[in-house]
Motif scaffolding. Structure first.
Motif, short mmCIF file in Angstrom:
data_model
loop_
_atom_site.label_atom_id
_atom_site.label_comp_id
_atom_site.label_asym_id
_atom_site.label_seq_id
_atom_site.Cartn_x
_atom_site.Cartn_y
_atom_site.Cartn_z
N PRO A 78 0.83 -1.22 0.00
CA PRO A 78 0.00 0.00 0.00
C PRO A 78 0.86 1.25 0.00
CG PRO A 78 -0.76 -1.58 1.65
CD PRO A 78 0.55 -2.08 1.16
N ALA A 79 0.27 2.31 -0.49
CA ALA A 79 1.00 3.58 -0.59
C ALA A 79 1.41 4.10 0.77
CB ALA A 79 0.13 4.61 -1.30
N ALA A 80 0.68 3.73 1.84
CA ALA A 80 0.98 4.22 3.18
C ALA A 80 2.35 3.76 3.66
CB ALA A 80 -0.08 3.76 4.16
N LEU A 81 2.87 2.68 3.12
CA LEU A 81 4.16 2.15 3.56
C LEU A 81 5.20 2.13 2.46
CD1 LEU A 81 3.02 -0.91 5.72
CD2 LEU A 81 3.79 1.30 6.53
N ARG A 82 4.81 2.46 1.26
CA ARG A 82 5.72 2.33 0.12
C ARG A 82 6.96 3.22 0.28
NH1 ARG A 82 2.34 2.78 -4.87
NH2 ARG A 82 1.56 0.82 -3.98
N THR A 83 6.78 4.39 0.89
CA THR A 83 7.90 5.31 1.06
C THR A 83 8.65 5.05 2.36
OG1 THR A 83 6.70 6.99 -0.20
CG2 THR A 83 8.56 7.74 1.17
N SER A 84 7.90 4.91 3.46
CA SER A 84 8.54 4.80 4.77
C SER A 84 9.12 3.42 5.04
CB SER A 84 7.54 5.17 5.86
OG SER A 84 6.41 4.29 5.79
N PRO A 139 9.34 0.20 2.75
CA PRO A 139 9.11 -0.65 1.57
C PRO A 139 9.40 -2.12 1.82
CG PRO A 139 11.15 0.60 1.33
CD PRO A 139 10.48 1.14 2.56
N ASP A 140 10.16 -2.43 2.88
CA ASP A 140 10.50 -3.82 3.19
C ASP A 140 9.61 -4.42 4.28
OD1 ASP A 140 12.57 -3.87 1.33
OD2 ASP A 140 13.98 -3.00 2.77
N CYS A 141 8.47 -3.77 4.58
CA CYS A 141 7.56 -4.30 5.60
C CYS A 141 7.00 -5.64 5.16
CB CYS A 141 6.43 -3.31 5.86
SG CYS A 141 5.22 -3.89 7.07
N ALA A 142 7.22 -6.66 5.98
CA ALA A 142 6.76 -8.01 5.65
C ALA A 142 5.47 -8.39 6.36
CB ALA A 142 7.85 -9.03 6.00
N VAL A 143 5.29 -7.83 7.57
CA VAL A 143 4.12 -8.24 8.35
C VAL A 143 3.90 -7.24 9.47
CG1 VAL A 143 5.47 -9.66 9.96
CG2 VAL A 143 3.05 -10.22 9.52
N ILE A 144 2.64 -7.14 9.89
CA ILE A 144 2.25 -6.34 11.05
C ILE A 144 1.63 -7.32 12.05
CG2 ILE A 144 0.93 -4.37 11.87
CD1 ILE A 144 0.80 -3.42 8.95
N ILE A 145 2.13 -7.35 13.27
CA ILE A 145 1.74 -8.41 14.21
C ILE A 145 1.10 -7.82 15.46
CG2 ILE A 145 3.56 -9.94 13.38
CD1 ILE A 145 5.11 -9.31 15.94
N ASP A 146 0.37 -8.69 16.14
CA ASP A 146 -0.21 -8.36 17.44
C ASP A 146 -0.73 -9.65 18.05
OD1 ASP A 146 -0.96 -6.96 19.63
OD2 ASP A 146 -2.46 -5.72 18.65
N CYS A 147 -1.12 -9.58 19.32
CA CYS A 147 -1.71 -10.73 20.00
C CYS A 147 -3.16 -10.42 20.35
CB CYS A 147 -0.94 -11.06 21.29
SG CYS A 147 0.75 -11.64 21.01
N PHE A 148 -3.99 -11.46 20.37
CA PHE A 148 -5.37 -11.30 20.83
C PHE A 148 -5.74 -12.51 21.68
CE2 PHE A 148 -5.85 -13.83 17.03
CZ PHE A 148 -6.90 -14.69 17.30
N THR A 149 -6.74 -12.34 22.51
CA THR A 149 -7.13 -13.39 23.45
C THR A 149 -8.59 -13.76 23.26
OG1 THR A 149 -7.68 -11.76 25.17
CG2 THR A 149 -5.44 -12.68 25.17
N VAL A 150 -8.91 -15.00 23.64
CA VAL A 150 -10.29 -15.51 23.60
C VAL A 150 -10.54 -16.24 24.92
CG1 VAL A 150 -11.96 -16.95 22.39
CG2 VAL A 150 -10.11 -15.84 21.11
N PRO A 151 -11.58 -15.86 25.68
CA PRO A 151 -11.86 -16.56 26.95
C PRO A 151 -12.44 -17.95 26.71
CG PRO A 151 -13.57 -14.95 26.50
CD PRO A 151 -12.53 -14.77 25.43
N PRO A 198 0.52 -6.10 4.90
CA PRO A 198 0.03 -4.73 4.69
C PRO A 198 -1.18 -4.67 3.76
CG PRO A 198 2.43 -4.80 4.55
CD PRO A 198 1.97 -6.22 4.62
N GLN A 199 -1.35 -5.70 2.91
CA GLN A 199 -2.50 -5.72 1.99
C GLN A 199 -3.80 -6.06 2.70
OE1 GLN A 199 0.42 -7.06 1.51
NE2 GLN A 199 1.22 -6.20 -0.40
N GLY A 200 -3.75 -6.53 3.96
CA GLY A 200 -4.96 -6.76 4.73
C GLY A 200 -5.35 -8.21 4.90
N PRO A 243 -7.50 -3.51 3.66
CA PRO A 243 -6.19 -2.99 3.22
C PRO A 243 -5.76 -1.82 4.08
CG PRO A 243 -7.92 -2.21 1.77
CD PRO A 243 -8.58 -3.16 2.74
N LEU A 244 -4.47 -1.67 4.20
CA LEU A 244 -3.92 -0.55 4.95
C LEU A 244 -4.12 0.74 4.16
CD1 LEU A 244 -2.35 0.43 7.42
CD2 LEU A 244 -0.24 -0.05 6.17
N GLU A 245 -4.77 1.69 4.77
CA GLU A 245 -5.09 2.95 4.09
C GLU A 245 -4.03 4.00 4.37
OE1 GLU A 245 -8.92 3.93 5.52
OE2 GLU A 245 -9.90 2.27 4.48
#
Length: 492
Positions: free
Chosen positions: A287-293, A295-307, A348-350, A490-492
């Protein structure tokens, strides 16, 4: 005058409250002679006061039945009675199918008015064939009316009407049943019951899974219904008893079907829809939001929980003993023993590109990330983004990659642990922290079972050769199904 039945051995007589009818002998010579022979009294001739009680008649239109009576050839009245019995049987069939005899009569009257007129004549003639003391008219059926009894009902037309009605009922039931026709050409129903965008995608999933369902022995549900039942379980979080009522099967069949289908989708659908893309594919669609800053972004990560409802089984706890010991020294905020924690990676594509197995909530993020196989996906030069510090910068750096913490809003000071770098606070980074949260929220909205609480049977390892629980597979399947939807985030 008190009338007594003339049949030998019959003591019925006309008294108030008996409910019996007493019939005069017919004036037609042939029929009168048949009645005399049926009485079987040698040399006896009836007079004007001779009567037969109603207990000796099968129906008002049938010949009398007496002891030692000989069987005679059926007359016009008997044929008429049999024909009417068949018509009544046809009416009863339609009534059982939900239409009622009145609807049949109206239908036949509209399609065959000449037959309706003929039946009316038959009924009028038949009603005058027998007379009682309660009726003023004691005339027997005339020769002119008697000829009309021989007119046969057109059963071929009745059969056609019944077949047409049956076909309409079948189509109505098919539309209401949980089958292909229930969802075909109705995207809103498909979205509501399965979470998928349209019937074409659902059909594609069915085509992919069908060859692997041959070993499932379920004579009550078709392959499509087994898939639909499982998707409804994930999508609407319906309990097994509810699904048993909806599909007309036992609860045990629902339980077995869900577990089997989840295993099949985990081994077949997940590898197809949840995979780590190549670096070339990532850069091509960045996405354009990361293309400049970045360009080598492979993944965006986080953790979530389920009771979950109950503590996991001893076997599952033993699988996580190592993680629990490591977590005992950590002070992670917001962790709990009665939740399952998952690490999720989003391109980054969602689309979801990685989902870990679940661990107990008191296991640290670092322990989860280092033990779930996520680090093995990274290549030298990759950038891993996160909205908070997961304490994995050193582990990521060991793979030649770079871990960065994105700002939650423009101008915020971003912190990092040792080995990580500060992320830029430019406008391109504003939406990054919420990117994974948006995808996680979308998956949970689409498949409500991921909101929990998880039932205990789903938290145990489903196979001895695998450390994945059934719910771990459900989380992965839900992410795979989400990737098949057009509405990826998608990342806007």
């Amino acid at each position: 005058m008190v009338h007594t039945c003339v049949v030998t051995g019959c003591r019925n007589r006309r008294t108030p409250g008996t409910g019996l009818s007493f019939y005069r002998f017919p004036r037609d010579p042939d029929r009168k002679q048949r009645w005399i022979e049926a009485v079987n009294r040698e040399g006896w001739i009836p007079n004007d006061g001779s009567r037969l009680c109603s207990t000796h008649f099968i129906s008002d239109f049938s010949p009398p039945v007496f002891p030692h009576a000989e069987m005679k050839e059926p007359g016009a009245l008997e044929i008429l009675d049999k024909q009417e019995d068949r018509v009544e049987a046809a009416n009863a069939l339609l009534f059982l199918q939900g239409q009622g005899s009145a609807a049949v009569g109206e239908r036949l009257q509209e399609e065959h008015p000449e037959e309706k007129e003929q039946e009316a004549i038959v009924e009028e003639s038949a009603s005058s064939s027998l007379s009682t003391d309660d009726e003023d008219d004691d005339e027997s059926v005339s020769d002119s009316k008697k000829g009309k009894f021989d007119a046969a009902v057109n059963f071929e037309d009745i059969l056609k009407a019944l077949k047409k009605e049956n076909q309409a009922l079948r189509e109505s039931v098919e539309k209401m049943s949980l089958s292909e026709n229930f969802l075909r050409n109705d995207a809103e129903k498909v979205k509501f019951y399965t979470g998928l965008p349209n019937y074409f995608v659902l059909e594609t999933v069915m085509w992919l899974l069908a060859p692997h369902m041959d070993g499932m022995k379920n004579v009550r549900l078709s392959k499509f219904q087994q898939l639909l039942l499982t998707l409804m379980r994930l999508r609407l979080d319906l309990r097994n008893q509810d699904l048993a009522y909806r599909f007309g099967v036992k609860v045990g069949i629902v339980t077995r079907t869900v577990h089997q289908m989840v295993n099949i989708m985990s081994s077949t659908l997940v590898p197809t829809a949840v995979f780590w893309p190549s670096r070339a594919e990532l850069r091509k669609n960045l996405p354009a939001a990361l293309r400049t800053s970045h360009p080598d972004c492979a993944v965006i990560i986080d953790c979530f929980t389920v009771p979950f409802e109950e503590p996991v089984s001893r076997g599952n706890q033993q699988q996580h003993q190592q993680q629990q010991r490591a977590a005992a020294t950590s002070q992670g905020a917001g962790t709990s023993h009665n939740v399952l924690k998952y690490l999720i990676g989003v391109a980054p594509q969602g689309v979801v590109t990685f989902v870990s197995r679940g661990v107990l909530g008191n296991v640290s993020d670092k322990t989860l990330a280092e033990g779930c196989g996520f680090l093995c996906k990274l290549l030298p030069g990759d950038i891993v983004l996160a909205s908070r510090n997961l304490d994995i910068a050193d582990s990521v750096a060991a793979r030649g990659a770079l871990f960065k913490i994105a700002c939650s809003y423009q101008g915020e000071t971003c912190g990092s642990s040792e080995g990580s770098q500060l992320a830029d606070s430019s406008s391109e980074m504003v939406s990054v922290p919420r990117h994974v949260e948006r995808v996680i929220s979308m998956v949970k909205r689409r498949y409500a079972m991921l909101t929990g609480p998880v039932e205990s049977p789903f938290t145990t390892a489903s196979e001895r050769t695998s450390n994945l629980s059934t719910f771990d597979k459900i989380v992965q399947v839900a992410c795979a199904l989400n990737n098949l939807c057009i509405s990826a985030a998608p990342l806007e």
